[in-house]
Each structure stands twice: as structure tokens, then as C-alpha cells.
Design a protein around this motif. Structure first.
Motif: not given
Length: 183
Positions: A75-93, A163-165
Motif C-alpha cells: 500500500r505504501s509503494m502504491l501510494k508513492a506513485v503519482k502518474r503512470v503511462d504505459v505503452g506497448t507497440y508492435r514493431v512493423v519495421s 525513492d520511497e518505492v
């Protein structure tokens, strides 16, 4: 649709929009993807998955997950994170990985000159770059991970009191953390 129902729907959309919008200040994985395509001749990536959670939407996730996470450290680690951006892209070339260098000037694309390249691992079948940014006091506030192989480009951007995480991860399982660093 009745006027009353239309009003309820409009109010709901207005209330939920900030929760789903994320935050404009954090570097977007989509813009870093375009930067990589410009810097790597012949590279093209197609979006497979993207999720961006800002303070409000992540707060909602934390509220729900807080009930499911029984571990105080979790819970403490989760509380320390403020923003998340995740992207997965398929390699076309993509040119052969052994011809790809660390992205030039990518730190500037990530936001400002305070970003630094922390880790660069370039293997035969995968490249990984980890960028980091500290706050004025020197604490870790942003981490940006880019992993590229012949099949997929994955990017993760985290913002918060990271750093807390890190301290919680080490305290929770010092041996496992040390083993992870060595592998």
C-alpha cells in the motif's frame, strides 16, 4: 433521451473526464515513440496497448486496490506513485538491433535537461534504456523505461516519490532485490 437523462449523462461525463484524462505534464509514451521513429531510420511501430493514469484516475485505482492489498508495504509503494503511462507497440519495421544506438536527445523529448540516462543495456536481441529525473532535493521523481526488441517496443513512465518505492522494495525483500540487480 429525456432532458433529465441527458443532464445526468452530461454531468457524469464531466465528472469522469478528469479521472480518465491523465495528466498533460508527464511525458507521453506516444511522443517518445514518434521520436524513436524519427531517430531510427526505417523504424515503424504500431500501437497495441496504451494506458495513462494521472493523479485522479490513479487515485481511483489506488482506492480500489487498497482494499485488495493487505500488505502495508504494498500500500505504501502504491501510494508513492503519482502518474503512470504505459505503452506497448508492435514493431512493423526496424533495422537490425546491432545497428541501433542509444536515442540521441531523447532526454530533451522527455521533458527537460534534468533527465539523465541511468541504464543502457544493448544486447543482441534487446535494447533497454532507463532514464531518471530527480527533484531539486535530489530525490528520484521520474523514471522512464524503454525496452525494444525485434517484435515489440515497450515504454513505462512513472512519476511520484520513487525513492520511497525503492526503499520499500529493498526493505521488503533485500535478498530478492539484490538478486534482481545481479541478473
Amino acid at each position: 433521451m429525456t432532458p433529465r437523462l441527458r443532464s445526468i449523462v452530461a454531468a457524469t461525463v464531466l465528472l469522469l473526464a478528469p479521472l480518465l484524462a491523465g495528466c498533460k505534464d508527464a511525458p507521453a509514451v506516444s511522443s517518445v515513440r514518434w521520436q524513436l521513429e524519427r531517430q531510427i531510420p526505417g523504424a515503424e511501430f504500431e500501437r497495441e496497448f496504451h494506458i495513462r493514469l494521472g493523479r485522479m484516475s490513479l487515485g481511483l485505482v489506488k482506492g480500489i486496490a487498497g482494499w485488495a492489498i493487505e500488505d502495508e508495504a504494498g500500500r505504501s509503494m502504491l501510494k508513492a506513485v503519482k502518474r503512470v503511462d504505459v505503452g506497448t507497440y508492435r514493431v512493423v519495421s526496424l533495422p537490425p538491433l546491432d545497428q541501433i544506438e542509444a536515442p540521441r536527445g531523447l532526454a530533451n523529448k522527455l521533458g527537460d535537461s534534468d533527465w539523465s540516462l541511468l541504464v543502457r543495456q544493448q544486447d543482441v536481441d534487446e535494447h533497454v534504456w532507463v532514464f531518471m529525473r530527480n527533484d531539486p532535493e535530489g530525490a528520484i521523481r521520474n523514471v522512464y523505461v524503454i525496452a525494444l526488441d525485434e517484435v515489440e517496443l515497450t515504454m513505462v513512465s512513472l512519476e511520484g516519490r520513487l525513492d520511497e518505492v525503492l526503499v520499500e522494495m529493498i526493505a521488503d525483500d533485500p535478498g530478492g532485490f539484490a538478486y534482481g540487480l545481479g541478473s
